[in-house]
Design a protein around this motif. Structure first.
Motif, PDB file in Angstrom:
ATOM      1  N   ARG A   3      42.195 -22.140  60.482  1.00  0.00           N
ATOM      2  CA  ARG A   3      42.501 -20.999  61.326  1.00  0.00           C
ATOM      3  C   ARG A   3      42.564 -21.406  62.795  1.00  0.00           C
ATOM      4  O   ARG A   3      43.342 -20.895  63.578  1.00  0.00           O
ATOM      5  N   LEU A   8      47.101 -17.540  62.897  1.00  0.00           N
ATOM      6  CA  LEU A   8      47.936 -16.506  62.299  1.00  0.00           C
ATOM      7  C   LEU A   8      47.084 -15.313  61.858  1.00  0.00           C
ATOM      8  O   LEU A   8      45.888 -15.436  61.625  1.00  0.00           O
ATOM      9  N   PHE A   9      47.729 -14.139  61.748  1.00  0.00           N
ATOM     10  CA  PHE A   9      47.106 -12.919  61.220  1.00  0.00           C
ATOM     11  C   PHE A   9      45.866 -12.520  62.022  1.00  0.00           C
ATOM     12  O   PHE A   9      44.961 -11.886  61.501  1.00  0.00           O
ATOM     13  N   LEU A  67      57.419  -8.653  60.873  1.00  0.00           N
ATOM     14  CA  LEU A  67      56.949 -10.029  60.791  1.00  0.00           C
ATOM     15  C   LEU A  67      56.012 -10.349  61.955  1.00  0.00           C
ATOM     16  O   LEU A  67      54.968 -11.005  61.767  1.00  0.00           O
ATOM     17  N   LEU A  70      52.747  -8.620  61.395  1.00  0.00           N
ATOM     18  CA  LEU A  70      51.975  -9.260  60.332  1.00  0.00           C
ATOM     19  C   LEU A  70      51.288 -10.533  60.827  1.00  0.00           C
ATOM     20  O   LEU A  70      50.121 -10.777  60.506  1.00  0.00           O
ATOM     21  N   CYS A  71      51.984 -11.334  61.620  1.00  0.00           N
ATOM     22  CA  CYS A  71      51.478 -12.660  61.997  1.00  0.00           C
ATOM     23  C   CYS A  71      50.885 -12.717  63.398  1.00  0.00           C
ATOM     24  O   CYS A  71      50.227 -13.700  63.743  1.00  0.00           O
ATOM     25  N   ALA A 310      48.042 -16.461  69.026  1.00  0.00           N
ATOM     26  CA  ALA A 310      48.544 -15.869  67.784  1.00  0.00           C
ATOM     27  C   ALA A 310      49.745 -14.968  68.066  1.00  0.00           C
ATOM     28  O   ALA A 310      50.706 -14.924  67.283  1.00  0.00           O
ATOM     29  N   GLY A 314      53.408 -15.306  66.457  1.00  0.00           N
ATOM     30  CA  GLY A 314      54.033 -14.162  65.783  1.00  0.00           C
ATOM     31  C   GLY A 314      55.399 -13.841  66.366  1.00  0.00           C
ATOM     32  O   GLY A 314      56.378 -13.623  65.628  1.00  0.00           O
ATOM     33  N   LEU A 317      57.849 -16.521  65.216  1.00  0.00           N
ATOM     34  CA  LEU A 317      58.291 -16.367  63.822  1.00  0.00           C
ATOM     35  C   LEU A 317      59.287 -15.218  63.686  1.00  0.00           C
ATOM     36  O   LEU A 317      60.263 -15.319  62.937  1.00  0.00           O
TER      37      LEU A 317
END
Length: 575
Positions: A3, A8-9, A67, A70-71, A310, A314, A317
């Motif tokens: 992590r 992510l997330f 997306l 989410l990320c 993060a 995100g 992506l």
């Protein structure tokens, strides 16, 4: 990968730590529905503003928004097309077509991912506020000027890539003013300005577009033509042209297979990548700034805390995936994020729901979008440009800010309007850095120590001089500060320099100090540095500025400096 190495997330992990409940779910559903309704016309209008068909703005929300949610690293950010990108994306579309725009977006997505992996999220905090305010105000002015054509229904005698050329074309096109388009624009603007004061719960732009469409139909009935989205844009299905946007989902396609500016398939080459790399970096930097500023605003409204790295990954992506489905550049939008928070959002699920609303609109309402007047959409973007430029805030800043910051702000604004945002931000950062160096250099000074106020220096012989340097010793201040140490009369044998108030020094300062030492050796003068920090001593030793008995010494305080100076003087006295 752990992590820590791949953040992510992050937003979802934060939600799970806080705890999710049925009231939170209801808030997310309500907020997603509200923001989705807001996003639909904005996404289409912004796609048109960058030279793309309107459906590509909807595809951006459909693919990139969920997306990123989410990320990413912010619980409340709502992403999609934003007005800030218009000044960067429009020239790309004009020069390289839709395929070039999507390829550049993909490249920007890769850059954003790299920034997140390199933990560059905090670096955005080093962009000065006058730079940000200057280019956002400039972007607002550019967007407003670009809307005049559709606001007045003008027919321009050509196309332009610079704002000054656009203004000339607008003036030359004034005789073609359309009364119908102008009336729809005035009606839409009036609703956008007055409706929030009357019924703030209902989105003003939804009412403005609806009334604008109804007025356009009425004017058409009486013989006044009004340009509509269906008249301007169309799609091909089974060899038949249909007005408006396609009522079906986008298909997967390689971005570089779409047409370029000449209508032919884009040819990917090293030269094309070279031409797009600078705009891609600009998109990535602006996307990072916009998204992280948006996350900070959301944190201030909710008391939450986002993960900047993060969020960058995100956003990367989202922009990496969207072009494969026809989506243009996406980033977090401050106005939509604020509306999301006010509507009761609790988690990134609200952003996913808002994308679902856009999906339903594509499948169910696409034929109705054909009736939207271009003048009403232009009025909506004009309102967005006004809010973005923040004229009252800019005027207030110009009144209260230091002259240097005013210069940076105005430079960024003017360069954004007359040239482009990439040049504006680059020059603005250089100006801001230069002003910072000047201000920091003014904090550094060298002064002779008053012997009457320093117990350790009382009754020191005239052969000993004592100075104090205060402030950082770096390339902007080192030469000025250290040059004072060379100004003394013959007969001086020891110079004490108190550097306890020097927090840091750079290579320029080390080189200047080395030159001072070389001069002192030639004149038979010893140097004692008092109160140096461990970091400063380590830097000097690594640079080869080593202590040497009778020439250079490091001591903790002025009392030790006195003892050392008297001992060296005694050793130098002839027997």
């Amino acid at each position: 990968m752990s992590r820590r190495s791949l953040p992510l997330f992050s937003a979802w992990r934060q939600v799970l730590r806080v705890g999710y409940s049925w009231p939170a779910l209801r808030g997310d559903l309500s907020a997603g529905l509200t923001v989705g309704i807001i996003a639909i016309p904005l996404a289409m209008a912004l796609a048109i503003a960058v030279g793309a068909p309107p459906q590509h703005g909807l595809y951006t929300v459909l693919i990139a928004a969920p997306l990123i949610a989410l990320c990413g690293g912010s619980r409340f950010n709502i992403s999609g097309p934003t007005a800030a990108f218009v000044v960067i994306l429009l020239p790309i579309t004009q020069q390289h077509g839709l395929g070039g725009l999507l390829l550049c977006t993909l490249m920007a997505g890769l850059i954003l991912i790299a920034m997140g992996l390199l933990r560059a999220g905090r670096l955005i905090e080093f962009v000065p506020y006058p730079v940000t305010l200057g280019f956002t105000a400039g972007i607002g002015i550019v967007i407003a000027v670009l809307q005049v054509k559709d606001l007045l229904g003008l027919t321009l005698p050509g196309s332009a890539t610079h704002l000054t050329d656009t203004l000339v074309l607008l003036v030359r096109g004034l005789p073609s003013l359309s009364l119908g388009d102008s009336l729809v624009a005035l009606c839409s603007l009036a609703v956008l300005l007055l409706w929030p004061r009357l019924v703030p719960r209902v989105p003003a732009h939804l009412v403005a577009l609806t009334l604008g469409a109804l007025l356009a139909l009425l004017l058409e009935y009486f013989g006044l033509h009004v340009a509509t989205l269906g008249e301007r844009f169309s799609y091909n299905l089974d060899g038949i042209e249909h007005p408006g946007i396609p009522p079906f989902l986008p298909s997967l396609a390689l971005p570089w297979t779409l047409p370029g500016a000449d209508g032919q398939q884009l040819v990917v080459s090293f030269e094309l990548i070279r031409q797009l790399i600078a705009p891609a970096f600009a998109i990535a930097m602006l996307g990072a700034i916009e998204s992280l500023l948006c996350a900070v605003v959301a944190d201030g409204m909710t008391g939450s805390k986002h993960d900047p790295n993060a969020e960058l990954i995100g956003q990367g992506l989202g922009n990496l995936a969207a072009p494969f489905f026809g989506g243009i550049t996406a980033t977090a939008a401050i106005a939509r994020t604020a509306a999301n928070v006010r509507a009761g959002a609790f988690s990134p699920l609200a952003a996913i729901v808002h994308a679902g609303v856009v999906l339903a609109a594509i499948l169910l309402l696409a034929p109705l979008f054909s009736y939207l007047p271009m003048a009403a959409l232009a009025a909506l973007l004009l309102r967005v440009a006004w809010n973005m430029s923040e004229p009252q805030h800019v005027a207030h800043t110009l009144r209260i800010a230091p002259r240097g910051d005013v210069l940076v702000l105005l430079t960024c604004l003017v360069l954004t309007v007359l040239f482009d945002m990439v040049l504006a931000v680059g020059v603005g950062l250089l100006l801001a850095a230069g002003l910072f160096i000047k201000r920091m250099s003014e904090l550094t000074d060298t002064a002779a120590l008053d012997r009457q106020q320093r117990q350790a220096l009382l009754d020191m012989p005239e052969q000993v001089l004592a100075y104090s340097i205060r402030g950082p010793l770096f390339f902007g201040a080192a030469e000025k500060a250290l040059s004072v140490l060379r100004r003394f009369s013959p007969g001086v044998k020891v110079v004490i320099v108190d550097i306890s108030a020097v927090p840091l020094l750079d290579m320029t300062a080390i080189a200047a100090l080395d030159n001072v030492l070389r001069d002192y050796r030639q004149q038979g003068v010893a140097l004692i540095l008092s109160g140096s920090t461990a970091q400063v001593r380590l830097q000097l030793r690594r640079a080869g500025v080593q202590r040497h008995e009778g020439e250079l010494a490091y001591v903790r305080n002025l009392a030790q400096a006195r003892e050392k100076a008297l001992r060296w003087l005694g050793e130098r006295q002839p027997e």
